[in-house]
Design an enzyme around this catalytic site. Structure first.
Site: not given
Ligand SMILES: Cc1ncc(COP(=O)(O)O)c(C=O)c1O
Length: 451
Positions: A255, A19, A284
């Site tokens: 999610d 990014y 996270k």
């Molecule tokens: C809501 C959500 N789902 C999935 C992801 C993807 O996670 P990762 O970056 O650990 O693959 C993110 C990443 O910011 C997210 O905010």
């Protein structure tokens, strides 16, 4: 050339940053972080930067928390890795029990992955195979929200498509059916989120009812569409979604990768809506943001559909080498203990009040289009007339020079501090944030249009 300049030169010679625009990076004096403690990142020059975005929304418990560091140290001397297919290890057993103890309602099974995107891929795969195992392979569509974000693998980008990030691969994506985003910053119905009655839900209801026979699952980021620009929306939306999914025989996946583990003021955002999903994706904050680990937490009914019988092999043939890695599992066990032991949710209550007061005050600054706050999430949008994303970037750069690290999402600026941020540190973050807004919005306008 000093030590940091040498490191930057080496960095841009070999490291491919995520990014990050290559030309901008090569011309910028980006910080090189050497260590971190609490809410501070410390660079190679010894400069301390307040971590206003919890290092991509995950360092909920602050940097270098002694309990988590200690657990990692101890575990790494004992068992670093061991396969989890067909066998187990002590740390993954301990962690699964801990996750289920704090998970909403009757969720009872934990499937491990590494990054967030991998857990969303797994949840998608589980929901498709769930219906296949039950003899309904025609249920193969996914429904998601416009502006949703679920990670950057091709499967996830098909679910959560954000044009700026994913348009270059759109031609190969398997796109989900999408419903209108609950976009309170720009409400199409000109209502206030407090008592709007969520007219935007009609689009989701229509998507589910019209496609129920072909749909495996709906996936949404509950309460806040993060990457779309911190679109915080009423919990009632998710409560109504649960009901519609139940009525139409469609699984509900929440999610919670960004909002789980206390960010909203509850351990999981589903608690705000008072519902239990069929599956919940977490990542996270699971390890306090220290090591890559994610998971899908599923109901017993979902798990049961994967028991083979005499006629059919129903096994979930999906996995990753590092599923349930012992060092990450030990870190996650320690993190979950800290969430409880240090009453992190109590601290979020204090931070939440400070953030929502400050962000509603910022709304009156000329050039701020609107603001929003919930729990430890707060955001505002810079109006197009005031320069939108360009101005947001200038504000973030000003903040960094003053000692606060923030990173805009186009024209949206947000503060997502670690959940353990103290009152004084929060005041400092807000002061720098406000000064940076004023410097770039108010003082600039005064210079351009002298009275
Ligand atoms: C809501 C959500 N789902 C999935 C992801 C993807 O996670 P990762 O970056 O650990 O693959 C993110 C990443 O910011 C997210 O905010």
């Amino acid at each position: 050339m000093n030590g940091t300049e040498i490191l930057r030169r080496k960095d841009i010679s070999h490291f491919w940053h995520p990014y990050t625009d290559i030309n901008t990076l090569e011309q910028s004096e980006f910080p090189v972080i050497e260590r971190a403690e609490g809410v501070y990142l410390v660079d190679t020059e010894g400069q301390r930067l307040l971590d206003g975005i919890s290092s991509w929304w995950c360092v909920n418990l602050g940097h270098s928390h002694p309990d988590i560091v200690g657990a990692i140290r101890k575990q790494s001397g004992k068992l670093q890795h061991s396969i989890t297919a067909g066998m187990s290890h002590t740390e993954v057993i301990r962690l699964s029990e801990k996750i289920i103890a704090i998970a909403p309602g009757n969720l009872s099974r934990v499937y491990y992955a590494s990054d967030g995107a991998c857990s969303v891929e797994a949840a998608m795969r589980i929901s498709l195979q769930y219906w296949w195992n039950l003899g309904r392979p025609e249920k193969k569509n996914m429904i998601s929200l416009s502006g949703g974000y679920h990670g950057d693998t091709l499967g996830c980008a098909g679910l959560g498509y954000i044009s700026r990030f994913h348009r270059s691969v759109e031609h190969v994506l398997n796109r989900s059916i999408t419903a209108e985003s609950p976009h309170c910053f720009h409400c199409r119905y000109h209502r206030k989120p407090e008592d709007c009655g969520i007219p935007c839900f009609a689009s989701m209801e229509k998507a589910v009812t019209e496609n129920s026979s072909s749909t495996a699952a709906v996936i949404v980021e509950p309460v806040c569409q993060g990457a779309a620009g911190m679109r915080i929306y009423p919990p009632e939306y998710t409560a109504r979604l649960r009901k519609v999914c139940d009525e139409n025989d469609v699984l509900l996946i929440l999610d919670e990768i960004a909002v789980g583990f206390g960010r909203t003021g509850k351990m999981f955002a589903s608690e705000l809506a008072g519902i239990v999903p069929d599956m919940m994706c977490i990542g996270k904050g699971l390890t306090g943001g220290t090591l890559p680990m994610s998971a899908v937490v599923a109901s017993e009914a979902v798990y049961d559909a994967f028991r083979s019988n005499a006629e059919t092999d129903r096994t979930l043939y999906h996995g990753h080498t590092f599923c349930g890695n012992p060092i990450a599992a030990a870190a996650a066990c320690a993190a979950i203990d800290v969430y409880e032991k240090e009453n992190v949710l109590g601290n979020v209550e204090m931070l939440s009040e400070m953030l929502s007061k400050a962000f509603s005050r910022f709304r009156s600054i000329r050039g701020v289009h609107g603001s929003t706050a919930l729990g430890c999430m707060s955001a505002l949008e810079i109006s197009e007339e005031s320069g939108g994303s360009g101005t947001a970037l200038n504000i973030a750069n000003t903040a960094r020079r003053k000692g606060l690290f923030i990173r805009p999402l186009s024209s949206v600026l947000y503060l997502w501090p670690p959940l353990v941020t103290g009152k004084k540190e929060m005041e400092k973050m807000l002061r720098i944030f406000e000064d940076s807004l004023i410097k770039n919005l108010v003082q600039k306008q005064i210079q351009v249009h002298p009275l």
